[in-house]
Design a protein around this motif. Sequence first.
Motif, short mmCIF file in Angstrom:
data_model
loop_
_atom_site.label_atom_id
_atom_site.label_comp_id
_atom_site.label_asym_id
_atom_site.label_seq_id
_atom_site.Cartn_x
_atom_site.Cartn_y
_atom_site.Cartn_z
N ASP A 301 16.00 22.63 70.78
CA ASP A 301 17.17 22.28 71.61
C ASP A 301 18.24 21.58 70.79
OD1 ASP A 301 15.99 23.37 73.87
OD2 ASP A 301 15.05 21.48 74.45
N SER A 302 18.45 22.04 69.58
CA SER A 302 19.45 21.42 68.73
C SER A 302 20.83 22.03 68.97
CB SER A 302 19.05 21.55 67.25
OG SER A 302 18.68 22.88 66.95
N GLY A 303 21.82 21.47 68.31
CA GLY A 303 23.19 21.94 68.47
C GLY A 303 24.02 21.47 67.30
N ARG A 304 25.29 21.83 67.30
CA ARG A 304 26.17 21.47 66.19
C ARG A 304 26.25 19.95 66.05
NH1 ARG A 304 27.46 26.51 67.41
NH2 ARG A 304 28.29 27.83 65.75
N GLY A 305 25.96 19.50 64.86
CA GLY A 305 25.91 18.07 64.59
C GLY A 305 24.53 17.59 64.20
N PHE A 306 23.51 18.40 64.48
CA PHE A 306 22.16 18.01 64.08
C PHE A 306 22.03 17.96 62.56
CE2 PHE A 306 20.99 17.97 68.32
CZ PHE A 306 19.66 17.64 68.49
N GLY A 307 22.88 18.72 61.86
CA GLY A 307 22.88 18.65 60.41
C GLY A 307 23.31 17.29 59.89
N ILE A 308 24.14 16.60 60.68
CA ILE A 308 24.56 15.25 60.28
C ILE A 308 23.41 14.27 60.47
CG2 ILE A 308 26.20 13.40 60.74
CD1 ILE A 308 28.15 15.55 61.72
N ALA A 309 22.70 14.40 61.58
CA ALA A 309 21.52 13.56 61.79
C ALA A 309 20.48 13.82 60.71
CB ALA A 309 20.93 13.81 63.17
#
Length: 374
Positions: A301-309
């Motif tokens: 259930d990820s989305g754009r911005g999970f790469g930052i986390a």
Amino acid sequence: MGKPLNVGIIGCGAIIAQYLASFRRLQQNNLINLVAVADLDHARAQAVADDYEGVRALSVDALLAADDVELVLNLTIPAAHAEVALKAIAAGKHVYGEKPLAATTAEAREVLDAAEAAGVLVGCAPDTVLGTGIQTARKAIDDGLIGRPVSATATMVTPGHERWHPNPDFYYQPGGGPLLDMGPYYVSALVTLLGPVVSVIGAASHTRTERTIGSGAREGQIIPVTTDTHVTGVLVHASGALSTLVMSFDAVKTKSPNIEVHGELGSLAVPDPNHFDGDVQLFPLGGTEWQTLPVSAGYVDSGRGFGIADLAGTPQGQEPRAGGTLAFHALEIMEGALKSAHSGQAVPIISSADRPAAVELAAIAREVQTTTTN
């Protein structure tokens, strides 16, 4: 991960809504803290701030100078990616940008060199490769379900973004086109699945010199087309696998899976790399039908911005999974395909990028799901 990473966003266009939806979840999980936004149109930044508690609407210069901003999320247009990233790095900030990393590899190299000298991290979209779709496919390959990979196909077909985007001009100018716009999703996925690329052969065309805007205040306006709108390429991976790429703003629709990977013992149907999830299907050698594999890896259930986390949790001295090295390699591959298309010769790819570390199932998202109702 300790305290959350304080983020400031530059660029409040259409894509910001998807990042904000993820940030609201990640912020509740103590991973990211959005503190400020900026846009050349201050009213757009103010609208975001008014809708997001605790966020300040600032000028670009004020956001870059803000002591509480640790990472700048760069959501400007591609032509401005390098300029904004370099200013953020000069201000001592980590940077995470929308794709591509920069308009050219020369600009992208400046960004990476500046970041290394400043001791800050560079991340870049797409982080879709961290979701369950691509990661489950990668695990299937790593587990030997298709044997040694031989080839892959990656196809993105659409009649063009002017049909829905109110200001599509940049899609049809140099630095735009289907390859640089959508290619990062597919090329990053191919490198994640099959490893780095050592050379590329390309061909390109465009069927129209003009496009008609189909929505918004400029509906009916004619815009010029000055870049290739249909690009094909063959990517030669260091492993020996060959990937065939088709990126088009000139066709209509494809029925086949967005990505297929073929090996000696089976074939994989891989979901759309512009999304974070989707079914992965396997057809084993000697089988009679496609089998849907269970979700086995990636951020659920990820989305754009999970790469930052994910970047926030990167151990010191290591490259983020959605990092600048992979983004640079993908950009050089795409740039090489366009060079080859116009020279008629294969283009060697000088850079390399290790396959990012695999993502264990729900490493971030499980915590997010149990702490938020959004």
